[in-house]
Motif scaffolding. Structure first.
Motif, mmCIF file in Angstrom:
data_model
loop_
_atom_site.group_PDB
_atom_site.id
_atom_site.type_symbol
_atom_site.label_atom_id
_atom_site.label_comp_id
_atom_site.label_asym_id
_atom_site.label_seq_id
_atom_site.Cartn_x
_atom_site.Cartn_y
_atom_site.Cartn_z
ATOM 1 N N HIS A 34 42.302 37.356 31.038
ATOM 2 C CA HIS A 34 41.755 38.275 31.855
ATOM 3 C C HIS A 34 42.945 38.581 33.244
ATOM 4 O O HIS A 34 43.455 39.719 33.220
ATOM 5 C CB HIS A 34 40.373 38.444 32.532
ATOM 6 N N LYS A 35 43.195 37.593 33.811
ATOM 7 C CA LYS A 35 44.270 37.817 34.818
ATOM 8 C C LYS A 35 45.337 38.336 34.406
ATOM 9 O O LYS A 35 46.205 39.103 34.852
ATOM 10 C CB LYS A 35 44.245 36.333 35.563
ATOM 11 N N MET A 94 45.344 41.850 33.411
ATOM 12 C CA MET A 94 45.080 42.906 34.677
ATOM 13 C C MET A 94 46.511 42.887 35.059
ATOM 14 O O MET A 94 46.871 44.043 35.644
ATOM 15 C CB MET A 94 44.134 42.295 35.511
ATOM 16 N N ALA A 95 47.308 42.042 35.283
ATOM 17 C CA ALA A 95 48.599 41.745 35.824
ATOM 18 C C ALA A 95 49.593 42.722 34.846
ATOM 19 O O ALA A 95 50.333 43.460 35.390
ATOM 20 C CB ALA A 95 49.333 40.382 35.906
ATOM 21 N N TYR A 99 48.668 45.198 32.440
ATOM 22 C CA TYR A 99 48.183 46.581 32.082
ATOM 23 C C TYR A 99 47.788 47.492 33.185
ATOM 24 O O TYR A 99 47.623 48.578 32.928
ATOM 25 C CB TYR A 99 47.111 46.455 31.002
ATOM 26 N N TRP A 100 47.493 46.788 34.406
ATOM 27 C CA TRP A 100 47.100 47.338 35.795
ATOM 28 C C TRP A 100 47.688 46.783 36.669
ATOM 29 O O TRP A 100 47.179 46.167 37.619
ATOM 30 C CB TRP A 100 45.474 47.316 35.826
ATOM 31 N N PRO A 101 49.040 46.750 36.880
ATOM 32 C CA PRO A 101 49.511 45.886 38.211
ATOM 33 C C PRO A 101 49.507 46.337 39.515
ATOM 34 O O PRO A 101 49.330 45.499 40.277
ATOM 35 C CB PRO A 101 51.064 46.377 37.754
ATOM 36 N N ALA A 102 48.661 47.685 39.629
ATOM 37 C CA ALA A 102 48.248 47.988 40.884
ATOM 38 C C ALA A 102 46.925 47.229 41.414
ATOM 39 O O ALA A 102 46.579 47.274 42.641
ATOM 40 C CB ALA A 102 47.870 49.533 41.011
ATOM 41 N N SER A 103 46.276 46.504 40.492
ATOM 42 C CA SER A 103 45.086 45.789 40.900
ATOM 43 C C SER A 103 45.306 44.767 42.144
ATOM 44 O O SER A 103 44.185 44.602 42.702
ATOM 45 C CB SER A 103 44.351 45.110 39.744
ATOM 46 N N GLY A 104 46.199 44.049 42.217
ATOM 47 C CA GLY A 104 46.693 43.272 43.105
ATOM 48 C C GLY A 104 47.414 43.730 44.513
ATOM 49 O O GLY A 104 47.663 43.024 45.363
ATOM 50 N N THR A 145 47.528 45.974 48.015
ATOM 51 C CA THR A 145 46.964 46.163 49.034
ATOM 52 C C THR A 145 46.757 47.838 49.171
ATOM 53 O O THR A 145 47.454 48.391 48.343
ATOM 54 C CB THR A 145 47.687 45.705 50.635
ATOM 55 N N LYS A 161 49.410 50.742 47.437
ATOM 56 C CA LYS A 161 49.273 51.592 46.581
ATOM 57 C C LYS A 161 49.675 52.853 46.931
ATOM 58 O O LYS A 161 49.908 53.807 46.131
ATOM 59 C CB LYS A 161 47.601 51.567 46.188
#
Length: 148
Positions: A78-79, A82-83, A85-90, A92, A96
């Motif tokens: 999952h981590k 997320m990194a 396909y959705w790099p903005a998840s980590g 601030t 963003k």
């Protein structure tokens, strides 16, 4: 409590789960922060389980270990997803905003504050349209609590 159906657990199955757990613990905990606690505890638990006599207890522990291995692998996957396909998840909130502005060709202005202004900004807390000093906000909250 759920009924556990008889399951013949072979030594190869136990060793396979043990190796898998060691691999996941190494990837997620030991390698990232140099903490040997998880590896040591895992090894200790498997060594203590060698002396178990009850087939039900052996089966229960095996299923727990297998479920833990599946969970650790899923968390790591999952981590990674997320990194990837959705790099903005980590990021601030500020990062963003900067990336969003950058997508349309804008750059956020850099605000230069001297030390005094930076300290003042750090001590302020905005609620609605009002700026409060952090200590003042806490005191006002306590007053409201006493009045209610």
């Amino acid at each position: 409590m759920a009924t556990i159906h008889p399951l013949n657990v072979s030594k190869q199955q136990v060793l396979s789960v043990y190796r898998g757990l060691l691999r996941e613990v190494n990837k997620q905990f030991t390698r990232t922060n140099q903490n040997l606690l998880w590896k040591t505890e895992l090894t200790l638990q498997f060594r203590l389980a060698q002396s178990l006599e009850s087939p039900e207890e052996i089966q229960r522990r095996f299923l727990d270990a297998k479920n833990t291995l599946t969970h650790l692998h899923a968390v790591r996957t999952h981590k990674h997803m997320m990194a990837t396909y959705w790099p903005a998840s980590g990021l601030t909130g500020q990062e963003k905003i900067e990336r969003t502005a950058g997508k349309v060709g804008l750059a956020l202005p850099e605000i230069q504050l001297n030390e005094e202004e930076a300290d003042r900004e750090a001590s302020l807390f905005m609620v609605g349209q009002k700026h409060y000093k952090k200590d003042t906000l806490v005191e006002e909250f306590k007053k409201q609590q006493r009045q209610e």
